[in-house]
Design an enzyme around this catalytic site. Structure first.
Site, mmCIF file in Angstrom:
data_model
loop_
_atom_site.group_PDB
_atom_site.id
_atom_site.type_symbol
_atom_site.label_atom_id
_atom_site.label_comp_id
_atom_site.label_asym_id
_atom_site.label_seq_id
_atom_site.Cartn_x
_atom_site.Cartn_y
_atom_site.Cartn_z
ATOM 1 N N ARG A 40 49.989 -13.058 45.188
ATOM 2 C CA ARG A 40 50.729 -12.067 45.965
ATOM 3 C C ARG A 40 51.665 -11.332 45.006
ATOM 4 N NH1 ARG A 40 55.392 -12.889 50.655
ATOM 5 N NH2 ARG A 40 55.203 -10.774 51.493
ATOM 6 N N HIS A 41 52.070 -10.139 45.413
ATOM 7 C CA HIS A 41 53.101 -9.422 44.642
ATOM 8 C C HIS A 41 54.421 -10.197 44.702
ATOM 9 C CE1 HIS A 41 54.854 -8.252 48.450
ATOM 10 N NE2 HIS A 41 53.633 -7.922 48.850
ATOM 11 N N ARG B 120 60.054 -8.208 47.285
ATOM 12 C CA ARG B 120 60.203 -6.763 47.470
ATOM 13 C C ARG B 120 61.336 -6.478 48.439
ATOM 14 N NH1 ARG B 120 58.665 -6.552 52.675
ATOM 15 N NH2 ARG B 120 56.710 -7.499 53.385
ATOM 16 N N THR C 177 59.790 -3.618 54.221
ATOM 17 C CA THR C 177 58.898 -2.476 54.392
ATOM 18 C C THR C 177 59.716 -1.324 54.971
ATOM 19 O OG1 THR C 177 58.319 -3.266 56.588
ATOM 20 C CG2 THR C 177 56.832 -3.870 54.786
ATOM 21 N N LYS D 213 51.340 -15.692 60.459
ATOM 22 C CA LYS D 213 50.263 -15.665 59.456
ATOM 23 C C LYS D 213 49.027 -16.402 59.972
ATOM 24 C CE LYS D 213 52.688 -13.233 56.951
ATOM 25 N NZ LYS D 213 52.408 -11.797 57.013
ATOM 26 N N HIS E 261 48.074 -9.155 48.748
ATOM 27 C CA HIS E 261 49.170 -9.295 49.720
ATOM 28 C C HIS E 261 49.090 -10.656 50.422
ATOM 29 C CE1 HIS E 261 50.079 -4.914 49.661
ATOM 30 N NE2 HIS E 261 48.769 -4.774 49.511
#
Ligand SMILES: *[C@@H]1O[C@H](CO)[C@@H](O)[C@H](O)[C@H]1NC(C)=O
Ligand SMILES: *[C@@H]1O[C@H](CO)[C@@H](O)[C@H](O)[C@H]1NC(C)=O
Ligand SMILES: *[C@@H]1O[C@H](CO)[C@@H](O)[C@H](O)[C@H]1NC(C)=O
Ligand SMILES: *[C@@H]1O[C@H](CO)[C@@H](O)[C@H](O)[C@H]1NC(C)=O
Ligand SMILES: *[C@@H]1O[C@H](CO)[C@@H](O)[C@H](O)[C@H]1NC(C)=O
Ligand SMILES: *[C@@H]1O[C@H](CO)[C@@H](O)[C@H](O)[C@H]1NC(C)=O
Ligand SMILES: *[C@@H]1O[C@H](CO)[C@@H](O)[C@H](O)[C@H]1NC(C)=O
Ligand SMILES: *[C@@H]1O[C@H](CO)[C@@H](O)[C@H](O)[C@H]1NC(C)=O
Ligand SMILES: *[C@@H]1O[C@H](CO)[C@@H](O)[C@H](O)[C@H]1NC(C)=O
Ligand SMILES: *[C@@H]1O[C@H](CO)[C@@H](O)[C@H](O)[C@H]1NC(C)=O
Length: 474
Positions: free
Chosen positions: A78-79, A82, A85, A300, A366
């Site tokens: 995964r990145h 962050r 969003t 999830k 992701h």
């Protein structure tokens, strides 16, 4: 003596404030290459997919078993951490404004006092500097863990096209390359490493980003996780909501606002370059963070995992690619012709090389897509027990593998699929390591180390090899 130890453990550094250098003692770093985020673990490991990567407890040692050599590794990552969003950042900013407009400054008391002067400054969608460093660390760790391979082989890298994902791939390769240079033992010094970028545009076939399966994206299945979360929300949110409304009268917190206040703890923490715990975190108890982790896990599991009728199907394209890479046989990609595979890319050795010294592969994606990939691999498949998702990380830590969003898809999450040859085995063996936890393979006769023979592993993945339920997408 203790003074000297203190001095060695806690480095001195200088903080720039208004141009003045103010000497300060920093505490030990929260985030390390080998173990990830290790501050306030009692709560920070319970933030679902907003937890920073940490080494997950494992019953089976994640080190390579003695008498074995790893001969192939695929990492799916995964990145890094962050900002929220873009829609969330608007929502959080509006909530903070409402708090400031409804509560007189003198009313902020106790743990809520910081809110008087808190201003919302989080950005949108991009990696934070903490998140970039997580990915640099991940590349460093990967280099060291597989040193006998990484010294001489460079991973073949692919990334989904969103900028935070591509940047994560770049930061990973930066960490990897810096470790390679520092080790002095590699002949290969070309840098930067090439990255195949797969478009996230609408209609794009992308095994690292869902979007193509219409029934999954817009049909009734897209609401399964909302419903599971809403049921749980009605159990755990009311007492928290009532407390916020009592302490911050006039704001009128809704259920969603209450969850937003909890979200602000991890997001403000990872917005700090060193990952300093946010003051928002103190507004909630450890038990409430456990409930929050379960809430995120439901999202999830029922959104992209085994709990969704079309969840595992979203991961079959990537699993087909994994099998092709593990076996060197292109057939497994051909089998998933009608899934999310882009055959223009995968039919070309330039963008999908097999064999010929390609022993290391790194894909960047992701949380949702990693959840689907793990489901297509049959990991965390509790449908055999016919029950709902277990209630907490602790309860979930059973032979089924320990499913929690924080354990599977935190920021900078990484799954290693390793192939190894062993002294006492004829055939090559495969295993999966999810954030340093060995998750035993299912349905292929895994041994005490969670491993299966390559052929048995391939055999066991008939769901993925036959395209899952892709037919039901349209
Ligand atoms: C908020 O800022 C004002 C002005 O700088 C300061 O006097 C006050 O102590 C601050 N309050 C808190 C809780 O930090
Ligand atoms: C991460 O990568 C970006 C893009 O290549 C770069 O600008 C940034 O400096 C890197 N971050 C770190 C911590 O090296
Ligand atoms: C690599 O070489 C440099 C310069 O010769 C040396 O200082 C360093 O210790 C070496 N590193 C390792 C890991 O051998
Ligand atoms: C497949 O990949 C190629 C090369 O990147 C691209 O031009 C094409 O649009 C992609 N096709 C689909 C259906 O995603
Ligand atoms: C608070 O919310 C309730 C329910 O949505 C609403 O009836 C009430 O008028 C609101 N109060 C204020 C002060 O906005
Ligand atoms: C893209 O996926 C669709 C649906 O599975 C498939 O029909 C099409 O052939 C794929 N295109 C490419 C370029 O692979
Ligand atoms: C999950 O387990 C059930 C029951 O054993 C099985 O039917 C199903 O195929 C498994 N799902 C996957 C994706 O392996
Ligand atoms: C989860 O556990 C809590 C108590 O810790 C309980 O109140 C709740 O009903 C349980 N929820 C589910 C879905 O099992
Ligand atoms: C390890 O396995 C034991 C026995 O199955 C289980 O009780 C325990 O929760 C497991 N621990 C972890 C970290 O998975
Ligand atoms: C592992 O690699 C070492 C060094 O290349 C080699 O001597 C050994 O025989 C290998 N072991 C197995 C089980 O392949």
């Amino acid at each position: 003596m203790s003074l000297i130890v203190l001095f060695l453990t806690f480095g001195l550094f200088y903080l720039q404030i208004n141009g003045l250098s103010v000497p300060r003692v920093s505490s030990a770093p929260c985030d390390t290459v080998n173990h990830g985020y290790q501050c306030s673990n009692a709560i920070s490991h319970l933030w679902g997919q907003y937890s920073p990567y940490f080494s997950v407890p494992t019953n089976i040692s994640a080190s390579v078993p003695e008498q074995c050599n790893v001969t192939f590794v695929q990492v799916l990552s995964r990145h890094g951490a962050r900002d929220p969003t873009s829609s969330k950042t608007t929502e959080y900013g509006a909530l903070i404004n409402r708090i400031h407009n409804s509560v007189p400054a003198s009313h902020f008391k106790g743990e809520y006092e910081f809110l008087a002067n808190y201003s919302y400054t989080l950005g949108a969608d991009q990696l934070t500097s903490f998140g970039q460093q997580e990915m640099v660390n991940s590349g460093t760790k990967f280099f060291g863990r597989y040193h006998h391979l990484t010294a001489n082989y460079t991973p073949f890298i692919r990334s989904s096209s969103e900028s935070r994902v591509v940047e994560s791939a770049q930061n990973f390769s930066q960490g990897f390359h810096a470790a390679r240079i520092a080790s002095n033992d590699s002949s290969d010094s070309s840098y930067p490493y090439p990255i195949v970028i797969i478009s996230e545009d609408t209609g794009s076939n992308n095994t690292l980003d869902h979007g193509l399966c219409t029934a999954f994206e817009t049909g009734p299945d897209s609401e399964v996780s909302d419903n599971a979360q809403a049921t749980w929300t009605s159990v755990f949110i009311p007492p928290i909501q009532a407390r916020l409304n009592k302490n911050l009268p006039g704001v009128n917190f809704t259920v969603q606002n209450t969850i937003d206040m909890m979200d602000l703890c991890p997001f403000n923490t990872v917005a700090s370059p060193s990952g300093t715990l946010s003051t928002f975190c103190n507004l909630f108890t450890q038990e409430e963070w456990q409930q929050y982790d379960y809430y995120q896990s439901l999202g999830k599991y029922y959104g992209y995992g085994e709990g969704n009728p079309l969840g595992p199907t979203q991961g079959v394209g990537w699993v087909g690619e994994l099998l092709a890479r593990l076996t060197g046989e292109h057939q497994y990609v051909k089998d998933s012709l009608y899934t999310s595979v882009n055959h223009t890319l995968d039919d070309s050795p330039a963008t999908f090389p097999l064999g010929g010294g390609h022993l290391l592969y790194a894909d960047f994606s992701h949380d949702n897509d990693m959840t689907a990939a793990m489901a297509a691999l049959g990991l965390y498949n509790i449908s055999a027990t016919n029950g709902p998702l277990p209630n907490s990380t602790l309860e979930a830590a059973t032979d089924l593998g320990g499913y929690a969003a924080s354990w599977t898809v935190p920021f900078a999450a990484r799954i290693y699929v390793e192939k190894m040859t062993c002294h006492d085995q004829q055939e090559e063996l495969v295993r999966t390591v999810v954030n340093d936890r060995v998750v035993p393979l299912q349905n292929c006769g895994a041994d005490q180390f969670g491993r299966c023979r390559l052929n048995a592993f391939v055999e066991s993945l008939s769901f993925a090899r036959t395209g899952g339920n892709w037919d039901a997408c349209f």
